[in-house]
Design a protein around this motif. Sequence first.
Motif, PDB file in Angstrom:
ATOM      1  N   TYR A 271      -1.742   5.723  -1.127  1.00  0.00           N
ATOM      2  CA  TYR A 271      -1.515   4.767  -0.046  1.00  0.00           C
ATOM      3  C   TYR A 271      -2.521   4.900   1.087  1.00  0.00           C
ATOM      4  O   TYR A 271      -2.905   3.907   1.702  1.00  0.00           O
ATOM      5  CB  TYR A 271      -0.083   4.850   0.478  1.00  0.00           C
ATOM      6  CG  TYR A 271       0.272   6.135   1.173  1.00  0.00           C
ATOM      7  CD1 TYR A 271       0.135   6.266   2.543  1.00  0.00           C
ATOM      8  CD2 TYR A 271       0.749   7.218   0.443  1.00  0.00           C
ATOM      9  CE1 TYR A 271       0.460   7.443   3.181  1.00  0.00           C
ATOM     10  CE2 TYR A 271       1.077   8.400   1.079  1.00  0.00           C
ATOM     11  CZ  TYR A 271       0.931   8.507   2.446  1.00  0.00           C
ATOM     12  OH  TYR A 271       1.242   9.683   3.067  1.00  0.00           O
TER      13      TYR A 271
ATOM     14  N   CYS B 150       0.830  -1.210   0.000  1.00  0.00           N
ATOM     15  CA  CYS B 150       0.000   0.000   0.000  1.00  0.00           C
ATOM     16  C   CYS B 150       0.863   1.257   0.000  1.00  0.00           C
ATOM     17  O   CYS B 150       0.557   2.226  -0.683  1.00  0.00           O
ATOM     18  CB  CYS B 150      -0.922   0.025   1.219  1.00  0.00           C
ATOM     19  SG  CYS B 150      -2.256  -1.160   1.165  1.00  0.00           S
TER      20      CYS B 150
ATOM     21  N   ARG C 240      -5.672   3.098   0.079  1.00  0.00           N
ATOM     22  CA  ARG C 240      -5.445   1.647   0.082  1.00  0.00           C
ATOM     23  C   ARG C 240      -5.393   1.102   1.508  1.00  0.00           C
ATOM     24  O   ARG C 240      -5.903   0.023   1.784  1.00  0.00           O
ATOM     25  CB  ARG C 240      -4.176   1.311  -0.674  1.00  0.00           C
ATOM     26  CG  ARG C 240      -4.323   1.565  -2.158  1.00  0.00           C
ATOM     27  CD  ARG C 240      -3.060   1.236  -2.897  1.00  0.00           C
ATOM     28  NE  ARG C 240      -3.194   1.625  -4.288  1.00  0.00           N
ATOM     29  CZ  ARG C 240      -2.784   0.889  -5.304  1.00  0.00           C
ATOM     30  NH1 ARG C 240      -2.225  -0.277  -5.082  1.00  0.00           N
ATOM     31  NH2 ARG C 240      -2.934   1.311  -6.533  1.00  0.00           N
ATOM     32  N   LEU C 241      -4.761   1.850   2.413  1.00  0.00           N
ATOM     33  CA  LEU C 241      -4.734   1.417   3.810  1.00  0.00           C
ATOM     34  C   LEU C 241      -6.135   1.419   4.405  1.00  0.00           C
ATOM     35  O   LEU C 241      -6.490   0.541   5.185  1.00  0.00           O
ATOM     36  CB  LEU C 241      -3.802   2.314   4.634  1.00  0.00           C
ATOM     37  CG  LEU C 241      -2.313   2.104   4.405  1.00  0.00           C
ATOM     38  CD1 LEU C 241      -1.517   3.205   5.110  1.00  0.00           C
ATOM     39  CD2 LEU C 241      -1.866   0.740   4.871  1.00  0.00           C
TER      40      LEU C 241
END
Length: 129
Positions: A97, A91, A100-101
């Motif tokens: 990111y 991620c 995605r996290l």
Amino acid sequence: MRDHGIRHIVGTVLHTPENATVVNELKERAREAGFKAGYNECLSHVNPFYQSKFTDERSGFHGVDTEGLYAATVNAYNNLSISAIEDIEKCLEAEDYVDRLRLLYEPPVEEETASGSKEDAGTSGTKED
């Protein structure tokens, strides 16, 4: 994400089966090494007072390299591969990111039914026929 995400990510990593297994083995090996060291320390204090020498032959750790087993377990822990950390690293390599996290670690949002109450996921312990 700032309020609860980091705590959730850390909790996920700490509670992975890979981590739990190695930490339990690490505790057991450390305990065994400590028992053997304590037994030998006791022998070193007792033997000067007796003409016959006591040995560790009756000990369950006689001939067992507890220190070597402990060192090997520490090495296994230091080289542990945790899938949750690998997912986080994937991620972090992406530009989005944070999103995605969030997809990985934010709890799912509960949906409301048409009546306005939250959907019961069938966890009441009773089965409807």
